[in-house]
Design a protein around this motif. Structure first.
Motif, short mmCIF file in Angstrom:
data_model
loop_
_atom_site.label_atom_id
_atom_site.label_comp_id
_atom_site.label_asym_id
_atom_site.label_seq_id
_atom_site.Cartn_x
_atom_site.Cartn_y
_atom_site.Cartn_z
N LEU A 43 5.31 -51.10 42.62
CA LEU A 43 6.77 -51.10 42.64
C LEU A 43 7.25 -50.54 41.31
N GLU A 44 8.11 -49.53 41.38
CA GLU A 44 8.69 -49.01 40.13
C GLU A 44 9.87 -49.91 39.77
N VAL A 45 9.80 -50.53 38.59
CA VAL A 45 10.77 -51.57 38.24
C VAL A 45 11.46 -51.35 36.89
N PRO A 62 16.38 -56.20 28.61
CA PRO A 62 15.47 -55.51 29.53
C PRO A 62 14.05 -56.07 29.50
N TRP A 63 13.64 -56.61 28.35
CA TRP A 63 12.31 -57.21 28.25
C TRP A 63 12.24 -58.49 29.08
N GLU A 64 13.31 -59.24 29.06
CA GLU A 64 13.35 -60.47 29.86
C GLU A 64 13.34 -60.13 31.35
N ARG A 65 14.04 -59.05 31.73
CA ARG A 65 13.99 -58.60 33.13
C ARG A 65 12.54 -58.32 33.53
N LEU A 66 11.83 -57.60 32.68
CA LEU A 66 10.44 -57.27 33.00
C LEU A 66 9.59 -58.53 33.15
N ARG A 67 9.77 -59.46 32.24
CA ARG A 67 8.97 -60.70 32.31
C ARG A 67 9.28 -61.48 33.59
N GLU A 68 10.55 -61.52 33.98
CA GLU A 68 10.92 -62.25 35.20
C GLU A 68 10.36 -61.56 36.43
N ASN A 75 1.40 -60.26 42.76
CA ASN A 75 0.36 -59.56 43.50
C ASN A 75 0.57 -58.04 43.59
N THR A 76 1.55 -57.54 42.88
CA THR A 76 1.91 -56.13 43.00
C THR A 76 1.88 -55.46 41.64
N ARG A 77 1.32 -54.24 41.57
CA ARG A 77 1.37 -53.47 40.33
C ARG A 77 2.83 -53.15 40.00
N LEU A 78 3.18 -53.30 38.75
CA LEU A 78 4.52 -52.91 38.28
C LEU A 78 4.41 -51.60 37.52
N ASN A 108 4.07 -57.24 28.45
CA ASN A 108 5.14 -57.93 29.19
C ASN A 108 5.07 -57.72 30.70
N GLY A 109 4.15 -56.83 31.16
CA GLY A 109 3.98 -56.77 32.61
C GLY A 109 3.78 -55.43 33.27
#
Length: 599
Positions: A43-45, A62-68, A75-78, A108-109
């Motif tokens: 998923l492109e996030v 934006p870093w907190e968005r990524l962590r959430e 189970n999905t590649r980010l 961060n993910g």
């Protein structure tokens, strides 16, 4: 051949393409459980304009968005989009910033880094790709697809081979403008697969209405991966619909194996979410095959339309479209993707509105012609280069080699406002708005921009009242609904309308705005040879002179910013500076006296 793998871009490129990157994290998290069950390859996030929009408009970290999202999608590649040495900003950063950013993004993910350079100058990808590999993540080397006399199939194959040699784990063909055609796609993928033994991803926007067909031909030619968007945020300047492509490949050797029923439930969710962001919809995000002629991506079209609206010159947009190929040729045929799309587009607007080609040259065009972004794909116009750069030395090497390490300086500059390394990197990406974001967070005053209600009916302003009126001169009738009223900016109020079903944004000024020869901001209207003004609405980035200074004609006295592009404003005459009427950060519009010079 194995099944085709799907990367869905709903959480990044889909809303960037259709609603100006405004989707908030609160609207992503509730559906993540279902997204995580689909079985997408990734998923492109993150990346692209999402970082900028979070800090500038949404007031989200934006870093907190990524962590959430990482927590909600176990189970999905980010995946993220990274502009090589530009990272997520609009300039080149020193290698230590690139290395720190990639390391923190991975921590961060982020699992997959799609790394590209606007000029396909692969030197600008080296540091980022090495950093991705060091972090143990997937490095996707990316080729920006475009057409020109120098962009040949052989060139793209050579670039793919060089990306593999750098350590890329896969190759992405990034067709940001929707320029690919089905049979050209087949030939290109076939050639790359013959020359490079790596998985190939097809990322093609539906702007010309051809992307779905291009992806099917790419699959036939050997591509293993396609980028799609859930149907409620698909098509137009976005991407082919996920459900449609899954259905098209169902029962074939390339069957994706994805569940159409589950995808339908996700589409229903985002269909409702999209209504929340109606004010950001634009007629310029629809499918338009003319992109095959003028090569203007949909996002670039909407930016140009906004620039021209501010100038009351929207009727000249076709002139700008005609000017863009000329500017692009003069600049050596750069692909039109951030930041080159802004560089070319803004210069084309200035050329048209000034009535003289290159009367005003933006700082970014100057930096580009100097070599500050890397090697252009083809030779640039020599006369324009001399005019823009003058006697300054041209940059032949990798631009970042001229940059000293920045992280220590940036850390010191932002000081205690930064509570983490991630905060320092936020400041590094966008120093002015990054600092403002961190200051507001510290003060507890972060406030996202207003979302306007989507409902209509009744007499309340926030619901909209449809009003039919007649323009007597032409006898034309329009259905108008006021959908919302925004805040004031420099004395002007934003009003959002729906005209015959199409959204519009207008700005109203007080009736006395020009009484006594002054503008709404209180500045005089330019009327004398020594009055310095601007040709485009924007903000003051820097004031280069003070009252009492002696200046020469053509000397830079101000730097303004419009659409993220900086422009030097020059003295129209030689003389003494009588007065300076602006300061850094001020909003300015054409026709205002910003500086007075006595000859």
């Amino acid at each position: 051949m194995s099944k085709v793998n799907v990367t869905d871009v709903i959480l990044r490129d889909a809303h960037q393409s259709l609603i100006a990157t405004r989707m908030r994290t609160e609207d992503m998290l509730p559906i993540c459980d279902k997204l995580d069950k689909v079985g997408f390859w990734s998923l492109e996030v993150w990346g692209g304009a999402t970082f900028d929009a979070c800090v500038r408009f949404l007031k989200e970290d934006p870093w907190e968005r990524l962590r959430e999202l990482r927590k909600a999608l176990p189970n999905t590649r980010l995946q993220m989009l990274l502009r090589g040495q530009n990272l997520l900003g609009y300039r080149h950063y020193a290698d230590d910033v690139v290395e720190a950013f990639v390391a923190k993004a991975a921590e961060n993910g982020i699992d997959v880094f799609r790394v590209f350079d606007a000029l396909n100058d692969l030197r600008n990808l080296e540091t980022a790709i090495k950093a991705v590999k060091k972090a143990g993540k997937h490095a996707q080397g990316t080729i920006c697809y475009t057409t020109s006399p120098v962009h040949t199939e052989a060139l793209f194959v050579k670039q793919a081979q060089e990306l593999k040699a750098m350590g890329a784990d896969s190759i992405a063909i990034k067709d940001m403008a929707g320029l690919l055609t089905p049979y050209a796609t087949y030939d290109l993928v076939k050639a790359i697969k013959s020359g490079v033994d790596l998985p190939v991803f097809i990322h093609s926007h539906s702007t010309a209405g051809l992307a779905a067909q291009c992806q099917l031909k790419a699959v036939e030619a050997g591509a293993e991966h396609i980028d799609t968007a859930i149907s409620s945020f698909a098509s137009g300047t976005s991407h082919p619909a996920t459900e449609s492509q899954v259905a098209a490949l169902r029962g074939t050797q390339w069957d994706t194996g994805l569940d159409l029923e589950l995808l339908g439930e996700i589409a229903d969710y985002f269909r409702e979410v999209r209504k929340k962001y109606h004010q950001f919809e634009s007629e310029f995000t629809r499918e338009d095959v003319s992109v095959q002629i003028n090569q203007v991506p949909g996002g670039m079209m909407s930016n140009l339309a906004n620039q021209l609206k501010e100038q009351n010159a929207l009727g000249r947009i076709r002139e700008v479209f005609a000017e863009i190929p000329a500017v692009r040729k003069d600049l050596g045929y750069p692909p039109l993707v951030t930041p080159t799309s802004q560089i070319v587009g803004t210069q084309a607007v200035l050329n048209v509105l000034s009535g003289e080609r290159y009367k005003t040259i933006t700082n970014e065009v100057k930096r580009y012609l100097q070599g500050g972004y890397g090697h252009p794909p083809a030779e640039v116009d020599a006369q324009l280069q001399t005019k823009a750069v003058g006697k300054e030395e041209l940059i032949d090497g990798r631009p970042a080699d001229l940059l000293s390490p920045e992280m220590a300086r940036l850390t010191k500059e932002i000081g205690e406002l930064a509570k983490s390394d991630e905060d320092v990197l936020t400041f590094a990406m966008f120093q002015d708005i990054g600092r403002q974001f961190l200051e507001q967070r510290e003060a507890g005053t972060l406030e996202p921009e207003q979302l306007l209600p989507a409902t209509q009916g009744g007499r309340a302003m926030d619901e909209g009242v449809a009003t039919e009126f007649k323009i007597d001169v032409h006898g034309e009738t329009y259905q108008v609904a006021i959908t919302g009223v925004g805040g004031k900016e420099s004395g002007k109020r934003h009003v959002y309308l729906s005209i015959d079903g199409l959204p519009e944004e207008v700005m109203f000024e007080p009736l006395n705005a020009y009484v006594g020869g002054t503008t709404a901001s209180g500045r005089l209207q330019a009327s004398a040879p020594g009055h310095v003004t601007t040709g485009m609405p924007g903000n003051i980035v820097d004031v280069l002179v003070a009252a009492g200074d002696e200046v020469t004609a053509g000397q830079a006295v101000l730097i303004t910013e419009a659409m993220k592009m900086e422009t030097e404003i020059q003295a129209p005459i030689a003389g003494k500076v009588k007065g300076v009427h602006v300061a850094k950060g001020d909003r300015v519009t054409p026709g205002e006296v910003l500086i007075e010079i006595e000859g």
